[in-house]
Motif scaffolding. Structure first.
Motif, PDB file in Angstrom:
ATOM      1  N   GLN A   1       6.490   2.580  12.558  1.00 14.41           N
ATOM      2  CA  GLN A   1       5.748   2.604  11.300  1.00 14.41           C
ATOM      3  C   GLN A   1       5.871   3.957  10.618  1.00 14.41           C
ATOM      4  O   GLN A   1       5.796   5.005  11.257  1.00 14.41           O
ATOM      5  CB  GLN A   1       4.281   2.275  11.535  1.00 14.41           C
ATOM      6  CG  GLN A   1       3.510   2.121  10.228  1.00 14.41           C
ATOM      7  CD  GLN A   1       2.317   1.191  10.350  1.00 14.41           C
ATOM      8  OE1 GLN A   1       2.202   0.449  11.313  1.00 14.41           O
ATOM      9  NE2 GLN A   1       1.439   1.219   9.365  1.00 14.41           N
TER      10      GLN A   1
ATOM     11  N   LEU B   1       7.814  -0.125   7.869  1.00 18.06           N
ATOM     12  CA  LEU B   1       8.349   0.145   9.194  1.00 18.06           C
ATOM     13  C   LEU B   1       9.862   0.254   9.085  1.00 18.06           C
ATOM     14  O   LEU B   1      10.475  -0.367   8.202  1.00 18.06           O
ATOM     15  CB  LEU B   1       7.983  -0.954  10.191  1.00 18.06           C
ATOM     16  CG  LEU B   1       6.496  -1.109  10.541  1.00 18.06           C
ATOM     17  CD1 LEU B   1       5.810  -2.046   9.547  1.00 18.06           C
ATOM     18  CD2 LEU B   1       6.318  -1.648  11.955  1.00 18.06           C
TER      19      LEU B   1
ATOM     20  N   GLN C   1       2.293  -1.154   4.067  1.00 17.00           N
ATOM     21  CA  GLN C   1       2.941  -1.027   5.369  1.00 17.00           C
ATOM     22  C   GLN C   1       4.449  -0.886   5.193  1.00 17.00           C
ATOM     23  O   GLN C   1       5.078  -1.697   4.507  1.00 17.00           O
ATOM     24  CB  GLN C   1       2.660  -2.250   6.239  1.00 17.00           C
ATOM     25  CG  GLN C   1       1.268  -2.305   6.834  1.00 17.00           C
ATOM     26  CD  GLN C   1       1.190  -3.375   7.910  1.00 17.00           C
ATOM     27  OE1 GLN C   1       1.545  -4.534   7.691  1.00 17.00           O
ATOM     28  NE2 GLN C   1       0.737  -2.994   9.080  1.00 17.00           N
TER      29      GLN C   1
END
Length: 337
Positions: free
Chosen positions: A149, A138, A136
């Protein structure tokens, strides 16, 4: 102006009263007088005189573990909690911690955020463990108020069992106006990922620091600029294990060579010393050490177990760690100016 080589002498770590027994892992050093720290049980601390630390309660956050913090000045800071799913959150203050606003909660039940970093007061980046096989990432362009994101499923693809370590807030770092790096472990090979476009696209490179176990790999990466960087790690379950715990790069992270750090053992953080050319400090449960030649050689500073460090100048810095540990470095200049 010619470089001035300063005399390097033993460091001066001195304990300071933190007022807490909570594990501290986040640290943001703004100046020689202003620093913020964060940790377990919703703990956030700040000093504005370089000596006295004050706790700044975050409402309804006593069960959160604030593993990372980034401060712009004495009034403005962004904190990140780490944990499964909704336990990963972003809060922000603009009034010195008198009030906090919840900006973002991890929407993925499988997610686990690890660190934040900022290029400047507005532009920042957030990094977390893989969700459905993809790390992930962001980004924010408004100081952490809103986050978007990044979509690069190929560049951010994770290996089997690969993850990051939210041990010091430094498994993610930035340099210049657009470079970012994050480090991993757990999988067969430890890796460092690099982005040259503020997190939009990524490329990974293997690093010769042993991994292959859930507690082993790279825990921190630090760059003095877009080229010269150091990765640090080890095994947090075996703090004194004498293995390769460091590596260095001179091409922005495309290739890495082993460069063991002193003291031997588990290192959870490595950071460049602000204002000192080629100087880095590394620390972990094995203690702390410094290099004045870009990580080629190291000298032991101290054996006190620490989680993370940060420097305002070559002569002023802080460390935080277990059981509310706060220490200030106020001694000889580290390296060259």
């Amino acid at each position: 102006m010619p470089l001035l080589q300063a005399l390097v002498q033993p460091a001066g770590w001195q304990p300071q009263a933190s007022g807490t027994s909570a594990e501290l892992r986040g640290l943001s050093v703004v100046s020689a007088a202003v620093a913020w720290a964060s940790g377990a049980k919703g703990t956030v601390l700040r000093t504005v005189d370089g000596v006295t630390w004050t706790q700044l309660p975050v409402p309804d956050a006593d069960k959160l573990d604030f593993r990372d913090i980034h401060a712009v000045d004495a009034d403005t800071a962004v904190i990140m909690s780490a944990g499964p799913g909704a336990a990963s959150r972003i809060y922000r203050t603009s009034d010195g911690g008198a009030s906090w606003k919840l900006q973002l909660t991890n929407p993925d039940a499988e997610g686990f955020w690890d660190a934040i970093a900022f290029w400047d007061a507005k532009n920042g980046i957030l990094f977390g463990d893989p969700v459905k096989g993809v790390f992930q990432v962001l980004v924010t362009a408004d100081g952490g108020a809103t986050w978007r994101q990044v979509a690069d499923p190929k560049g951010l693809a994770a290996q089997a069992n690969e993850g990051a370590f939210a041990a010091s807030g430094t498994c993610l770092t930035v340099a210049g106006s657009g470079d970012a790096w994050f480090s991993t472990g757990g999988a067969e090979n430890a890796r460092v990922f690099h982005s040259a476009d503020r997190g939009r696209s990524w490329r990974a490179a293997p690093v010769p620091i042993p991994a292959g176990a859930a507690a082993r790999g790279i825990f921190s990466v630090g760059f003095r600029d877009g080229r010269t960087g150091i990765a640090a790690g080890g095994d947090y379950k075996e703090a004194a294990l004498a293995t390769v715990n460091g590596a260095r790069t001179e091409d922005g992270g495309a290739t890495w060579t082993a460069a063991p750090i002193l003291p031997e053992g588990y290192m959870s953080v490595v950071v460049p010393v602000r204002g000192a050319l080629d100087s880095f400090v590394a620390a972990g449960l094995a203690g702390s050490g410094y290099s004045t030649d870009g990580g080629k050689s190291w000298t032991v500073l101290d054996r006190t177990p620490m989680n993370t460090v940060g420097f305002a100048t070559p002569a002023v810095g802080w460390a935080v760690g277990p059981k509310g540990l706060v220490m200030k470095y106020a001694g000889p200049i580290l390296g060259k100016k």
